[in-house]
Write a protein that holds these residues in place. Structure first.
Motif, PDB file in Angstrom:
ATOM      1  N   LYS A 163      -2.966   8.250   1.365  1.00 33.74           N
ATOM      2  CA  LYS A 163      -3.952   7.248   1.777  1.00 33.74           C
ATOM      3  C   LYS A 163      -3.814   5.975   0.946  1.00 33.74           C
ATOM      4  CE  LYS A 163      -7.590  10.474   3.269  1.00 33.74           C
ATOM      5  NZ  LYS A 163      -8.948  10.998   2.920  1.00 33.74           N
ATOM      6  N   ILE A 164      -3.658   6.139  -0.371  1.00 34.89           N
ATOM      7  CA  ILE A 164      -3.562   4.973  -1.252  1.00 34.89           C
ATOM      8  C   ILE A 164      -2.227   4.256  -1.062  1.00 34.89           C
ATOM      9  CG2 ILE A 164      -3.486   4.258  -3.682  1.00 34.89           C
ATOM     10  CD1 ILE A 164      -5.542   6.472  -4.249  1.00 34.89           C
ATOM     11  N   ALA A 205       2.522   5.044 -10.483  1.00 31.91           N
ATOM     12  CA  ALA A 205       1.592   3.999 -10.923  1.00 31.91           C
ATOM     13  C   ALA A 205       0.359   4.610 -11.582  1.00 31.91           C
ATOM     14  CB  ALA A 205       1.186   3.116  -9.744  1.00 31.91           C
ATOM     15  N   TRP A 206      -0.102   5.755 -11.055  1.00 29.18           N
ATOM     16  CA  TRP A 206      -1.231   6.448 -11.694  1.00 29.18           C
ATOM     17  C   TRP A 206      -0.862   6.854 -13.120  1.00 29.18           C
ATOM     18  CZ3 TRP A 206      -1.633  11.414 -13.672  1.00 29.18           C
ATOM     19  CH2 TRP A 206      -2.921  11.808 -14.062  1.00 29.18           C
ATOM     20  N   LYS A 231      -9.925   6.274  -9.819  1.00 29.82           N
ATOM     21  CA  LYS A 231     -11.002   7.267  -9.876  1.00 29.82           C
ATOM     22  C   LYS A 231     -10.852   8.312  -8.780  1.00 29.82           C
ATOM     23  CE  LYS A 231     -14.565   4.427 -12.097  1.00 29.82           C
ATOM     24  NZ  LYS A 231     -15.861   3.715 -11.916  1.00 29.82           N
ATOM     25  N   ARG A 232     -10.413   7.893  -7.598  1.00 28.31           N
ATOM     26  CA  ARG A 232     -10.200   8.852  -6.510  1.00 28.31           C
ATOM     27  C   ARG A 232      -9.091   9.837  -6.857  1.00 28.31           C
ATOM     28  NH1 ARG A 232      -9.279   4.592  -1.943  1.00 28.31           N
ATOM     29  NH2 ARG A 232      -8.171   6.328  -0.940  1.00 28.31           N
ATOM     30  N   LEU A 233      -8.018   9.330  -7.434  1.00 27.49           N
ATOM     31  CA  LEU A 233      -6.923  10.207  -7.830  1.00 27.49           C
ATOM     32  C   LEU A 233      -7.341  11.114  -8.987  1.00 27.49           C
ATOM     33  CD1 LEU A 233      -3.944   7.684  -7.604  1.00 27.49           C
ATOM     34  CD2 LEU A 233      -4.377   9.630  -6.085  1.00 27.49           C
ATOM     35  N   ASP A 234      -8.094  10.564  -9.939  1.00 25.28           N
ATOM     36  CA  ASP A 234      -8.604  11.380 -11.047  1.00 25.28           C
ATOM     37  C   ASP A 234      -9.475  12.510 -10.528  1.00 25.28           C
ATOM     38  OD1 ASP A 234      -7.361   9.863 -12.996  1.00 25.28           O
ATOM     39  OD2 ASP A 234      -9.136   8.659 -13.456  1.00 25.28           O
ATOM     40  N   SER A 235     -10.339  12.193  -9.595  1.00 21.71           N
ATOM     41  CA  SER A 235     -11.301  13.156  -9.070  1.00 21.71           C
ATOM     42  C   SER A 235     -10.613  14.289  -8.316  1.00 21.71           C
ATOM     43  CB  SER A 235     -12.316  12.462  -8.164  1.00 21.71           C
ATOM     44  OG  SER A 235     -13.209  13.391  -7.603  1.00 21.71           O
TER      45      SER A 235
END
Length: 319
Positions: free
Chosen positions: A257-258, A272-273, A310-314
């Motif tokens: 999605k990102i 990148a994360w 934050k979405r990836l962290d979650s």
């Protein structure tokens, strides 16, 4: 390509490091030369290998990846522009002293690597794993002598536990020897706990630069696998067992999605994360072809928003 300091040191390395575990295994020499050329053309300067690569390939005695890099360096004549990293620790022969981190094996291993790489120094020499049979002060004193002799310039570790890294840092401080300035842990969006539980705090506190390996989870985070069509092979069954879990598919879905939101690709988003995390110096990327390499090279240019991080962290949280 962007550049970062190698941990607390003043050495500048590219934000992505080219891994060469596949040289002599899944990548032939011609393709390896093409990938290294493309990496340098993209202003990459950091190349990682090991004396044992790729010993697990059928009929490969080890040392092949270093030999390929050595021939490439000689043909291109660009040794001074390359930050070259290699590793030692694993068996390279049948003798009991053909492995480990004893003074004897360290001295034997560096001479063999220098010969294969056709160079007279290693920029970053790394212990591929710890050695419970050798005192850490013996190991560090041997590495210290190599630095004094001009054969290595910086020192790193790979696959160390937090207490082993702390012991090494304490020993270096106490005995005034060279210290580990980098660490190679397995670290990616799916495999987070192994690094984040204890190693992360040590690296941030003591300025140890982190060079994550398997940043794309053995290719799972590239998006090339599909839930209902996982390839059937011994190697890829390992990928399925490790990463193709329910949480793994959820993480990949968020990455996709990102990637769409950033007009990028899943490899670049996953890298990148990592690059947004504290202490990360340069994730190690692998590529069998120039096309595979290019999908990763976009990572340093991506600016993930706080919301996207934050979405990836979650979705990937292990807590």
């Amino acid at each position: 390509m962007k550049y970062r300091n190698l941990g607390r040191t003043g050495l500048k390395v590219s934000a992505l490091c080219l891994g060469t575990m596949q040289w002599g295994w899944t990548t032939d020499e011609k393709s390896a030369f093409e990938v290294m050329d493309a990496f340098v053309e993209a202003d990459g300067n950091f190349i990682d290998t090991a004396d044992v690569y790729s010993k697990w390939a059928e009929g490969n005695p080890g040392g092949v990846a270093e030999e390929v890099i050595g021939r490439w360096l000689q043909e291109r004549g660009n040794r001074s522009q390359i930050i070259l990293a290699t590793k030692l620790r694993h068996p390279m022969g049948s003798s009991p002293n053909d492995e480990g981190l004893s003074r004897k094996h360290i001295i034997d291993a560096i001479e063999a690597s220098l010969r294969r790489l056709q160079t007279d120094y290693i920029d970053l020499y790394q212990a591929h794993a710890s050695d419970e049979n050798t005192p850490i002060d013996e190991t560090l004193r041997a590495f210290d002598d190599l630095q004094r002799d001009g054969k290595i310039r910086y020192l790193g570790a790979s696959n160390y536990k937090a207490w082993e890294l702390m012991e090494a840092l304490w020993s270096a401080d106490k005995n005034n020897t060279i210290r580990y300035d980098t660490l190679q842990p397995k670290y990616n969006l799916i495999t987070r706990a192994e690094y984040e539980r204890e190693l992360k705090a040590v690296c941030e506190k003591f300025g140890v630069g982190v060079i994550p390996y398997s940043p794309l989870a053995a290719g799972f985070l590239t998006g090339k696998y599909q839930r209902d069509n996982m390839p059937d092979s011994k190697r890829l069954s390992s990928v399925a067992n490790q990463f193709a879990t329910e949480q793994g598919w959820k993480i990949l879905n968020e990455v996709l999605k990102i990637a769409d939101e950033t007009s990028s690709n899943p490899s670049a988003v996953s890298l990148a994360w990592l690059l947004a995390q504290p202490a990360i110096t340069s994730p190690i990327i692998g590529a069998n072809s120039v096309a595979q390499l290019k999908s990763s090279l976009a990572a340093p240019e991506i600016r993930l928003s706080e919301e996207q991080i934050k979405r990836l962290d979650s979705v990937s949280s292990w807590l």
